[in-house]
Design an enzyme around this catalytic site. Sequence first.
Site, short mmCIF file in Angstrom:
data_model
loop_
_atom_site.label_atom_id
_atom_site.label_comp_id
_atom_site.label_asym_id
_atom_site.label_seq_id
_atom_site.Cartn_x
_atom_site.Cartn_y
_atom_site.Cartn_z
N HIS A 8 0.84 -1.20 0.00
CA HIS A 8 0.00 0.00 0.00
C HIS A 8 0.87 1.25 0.00
CE1 HIS A 8 0.60 0.89 4.37
NE2 HIS A 8 0.67 -0.43 4.49
N ASP A 46 -0.77 4.24 0.86
CA ASP A 46 -1.39 5.17 1.79
C ASP A 46 -0.67 5.09 3.14
OD1 ASP A 46 -2.57 2.54 2.05
OD2 ASP A 46 -4.07 3.41 3.39
N ASP A 57 6.58 1.79 6.54
CA ASP A 57 5.22 1.24 6.43
C ASP A 57 4.42 2.00 5.38
OD1 ASP A 57 2.90 -0.17 6.91
OD2 ASP A 57 2.42 0.84 8.77
N GLU A 59 -5.20 0.67 2.80
CA GLU A 59 -4.84 -0.33 3.79
C GLU A 59 -4.89 0.24 5.20
OE1 GLU A 59 -2.59 -3.00 6.41
OE2 GLU A 59 -2.20 -0.88 6.01
N GLU A 60 -4.46 1.49 5.34
CA GLU A 60 -4.45 2.12 6.66
C GLU A 60 -5.84 2.64 7.05
OE1 GLU A 60 -2.07 1.80 8.52
OE2 GLU A 60 -0.15 1.88 7.48
#
Length: 401
Positions: free
Chosen positions: A75, A77, A108, A143-144
């Site tokens: 991801h 985001d 991340d 995803e977040e």
Amino acid sequence: MSSPAENAVAIAQDLIRCPSVTPADAGALDALDRPLAAAGFTCDRLTFGEDGTADVDNLVAHIGSGAPHLCFAGHTDVVPPGDESLWRHAPFSAAIADGRLFGRGASDMKGAVACFAAAAIDYVAERGGQLPGTISLLITGDEEGTAVNGTKKVLAWMEEAKLVPDHCLVGEPSNPAVLGEMIKIGRRGSLTGHLTVTGQQGHVAYPHLAANPVKGIVTALAKLYGTPLDSGSTHFSPSNLEVTSIDVGNPATNVIPARAEARFNIRFNDNHEAEALKAMLRGSIGAALADSELTFALDFAPHGDVFVTTPGALDELLSEAVTEFTGKTPVLSTGGGTSDARFIKDYCPVVEFGLTTETIHKTDENAALADLETLTAIYRRFIARYFETFGDGASEDNNGR
């Protein structure tokens, strides 16, 4: 010509400079689309949305054809940076200092996305674009966040487009402190409950004329805490329940409230299924309140399923590459939070390996340049070994489906 490691750092910087706080894309997918398209990948941009949620941009990039099909998922985001004045380097500046790349998403997981992209581009270039199968990247911007308009819908699109992978590697940060420590082969399930206990409001001096829901909710939660869910399983630690809030909303000190609420989360292992857990919780709470005048309601948020990818050739190939470049033998783990692997496991075997978790979601999130170089080398070797191992139609005997 830039080396794969140099290419990875450059792509990571381009990604970090995009303030792609969920659900905003802020140009992040363009920053990834450009080098992949230049390398010969077909890039499909997919925007999904539904009522009550923000539209989310996603990317599927693929090259080659047929089996075996290796997918890298991740991801672009990120979570909000918080108070930017507390950062040593601006969170979206992608500054390099003291041998580290700083910025929101460095670990991340824009760093890992960049490493896999650089590794795949190098592999494709070495083979002159002629692949013994398919490489794809499934990149989401959700995803977040709610994970409603991202990986889950992209996978459905890939199935319709006949692009379902045979195996998948998710680049989530998987190592607690040092690169090479851990590969994730599964994730615990996640179940969030909202408990409401209702009684009878009254004066504290006349408790016999009221029914205090606080007493009931404390009794119910104590029963849940006091009853172990299990003692663990082959690949998982014991399931665990944690109460995250208890709310009464009562400003008065001389009034027994009418209602009390609590929220809790269970991270459960493969001894359980979500629906059976829900039934067990309702039964336990009902038993705890059986001799009272109180009533209760128990509601649940959408849950995440537990899963484990049976150890086999997939994680062995990855472990070999990790050991070659780090000197470590990674532990196979199912710990930590959740990830989009929970969706991917319905389509193909999936493992997770990325950077470290030390600074994720923190002020001054960063990744060591040496780790970005090593991770790119690990991914590059893994790609080559993957096609050597699975390229002759091997699937069932090699942890395939």
